[in-house]
Design an enzyme around this catalytic site. Structure first.
Site, PDB file in Angstrom:
ATOM      1  N   ASN A 184       0.837  -1.208   0.000  1.00 22.45           N
ATOM      2  CA  ASN A 184       0.000   0.000   0.000  1.00 22.45           C
ATOM      3  C   ASN A 184       0.871   1.257   0.000  1.00 22.45           C
ATOM      4  OD1 ASN A 184      -2.493  -1.236  -0.096  1.00 22.45           O
ATOM      5  ND2 ASN A 184      -2.808  -1.193   2.120  1.00 22.45           N
ATOM      6  N   ARG A 214       3.571   0.734  27.109  1.00 20.86           N
ATOM      7  CA  ARG A 214       2.859   1.037  25.865  1.00 20.86           C
ATOM      8  C   ARG A 214       2.554   2.536  25.776  1.00 20.86           C
ATOM      9  NH1 ARG A 214       0.863  -2.953  22.242  1.00 20.86           N
ATOM     10  NH2 ARG A 214       0.011  -1.817  20.458  1.00 20.86           N
ATOM     11  N   LYS A 241       0.052  -2.525  14.834  1.00 19.61           N
ATOM     12  CA  LYS A 241      -0.060  -2.158  16.244  1.00 19.61           C
ATOM     13  C   LYS A 241      -1.274  -1.245  16.419  1.00 19.61           C
ATOM     14  CE  LYS A 241       3.726  -4.021  18.081  1.00 19.61           C
ATOM     15  NZ  LYS A 241       4.062  -4.877  16.940  1.00 19.61           N
ATOM     16  N   HIS A 285      -9.091  -1.688   5.648  1.00 21.49           N
ATOM     17  CA  HIS A 285      -9.501  -2.960   6.254  1.00 21.49           C
ATOM     18  C   HIS A 285     -10.088  -3.849   5.166  1.00 21.49           C
ATOM     19  CE1 HIS A 285     -10.767  -5.680   9.402  1.00 21.49           C
ATOM     20  NE2 HIS A 285     -11.957  -5.744   8.837  1.00 21.49           N
ATOM     21  N   ASP A 323     -11.094  -1.124  14.319  1.00 20.53           N
ATOM     22  CA  ASP A 323     -11.841  -1.014  13.064  1.00 20.53           C
ATOM     23  C   ASP A 323     -13.235  -0.438  13.282  1.00 20.53           C
ATOM     24  OD1 ASP A 323      -9.678  -2.170  11.643  1.00 20.53           O
ATOM     25  OD2 ASP A 323     -10.358  -4.170  12.197  1.00 20.53           O
TER      26      ASP A 323
END
EC number: 2.1.2.2
Length: 202
Positions: free
Chosen positions: A18, A69, A95, A111, A147
């Site tokens: 991409n 994180r 991630k 997606h 998503d």
């Protein structure tokens, strides 16, 4: 006087197909956007090599190099901000982005399903298991969920009786690359507005 190209930072974790599609499109000034940096969460990947061959600056922020994180999220947000992007494109970045990155930057993701159907990491497998006859791909804004961000654009892909996960995913990825390039280009050239869950290209 021509409008200045929108600045893109692209995030990758793997082969960068991409990314390559965006680099190819941006080589034409009429596209309206330029890839100014490519970031990754690991070293030694083809996505970084593609950027380096194109003369685009790269950076790597590995989660394991940070004490938490949250610290990684802060570091990644800072690295991205250093390139002053108009848009950040998550192009196969594996991630989940943290709250600081999401607060500071507008993130576009792809997606391989027609969201809200089949979110998560196994969208193609899940679509086949469910027995749908049509699936596809979605370009959406990233929010704190998986998503769940507002949909910008979608394209349908027919599921063939002969399909397995690999063959279907390959056809989806071909459509996905084209949709990502088209959508990012329109966002860059025309601008966009977000009202609730509706994303409107100007």
């Amino acid at each position: 006087m021509s409008r200045q190209a929108a600045r893109l930072v692209v995030l990758v974790s793997g082969s960068g197909t991409n990314l390559q599609a965006l680099l190819d499109a941006a080589s034409d000034q009429a596209y309206g956007a330029a890839v100014v940096a490519v970031g990754a969460d690991r070293t030694g990947i083809e996505g970084l090599a593609r950027a380096e061959r194109a003369g685009v600056p790269t950076f790597v922020e590995r989660v394991t190099d940070h004490e938490s994180r949250a610290a990684w999220d802060e570091a990644l947000a800072s690295r991205i901000a250093g390139f002053r992007p108009d848009l950040v494109v998550s192009a196969g970045f594996m991630k989940i982005l943290g709250p600081r990155v999401l607060k500071d930057h507008t993130i576009v993701n792809t997606h391989p399903a027609l969201l809200p159907s089949f979110p998560g990491a196994h969208a193609v497998r899940d679509a086949l298991a469910y027995g749908v006859k049509i699936t596809g791909c979605t370009v959406h804004l990233v929010d704190a969920g998986v998503d769940t961000g507002p949909v910008i654009a979608q394209s349908a892909v027919e599921v063939l009786p002969s399909d397995d996960e690999d063959s279907l995913h390959e056809r989806i990825k071909t459509v996905e690359r084209d949709l990502l390039v088209e959508t990012v280009g329109r966002m860059a050239r025309e601008g966009f507005t977000v009202t609730g869950r509706e994303v409107r290209l100007a």
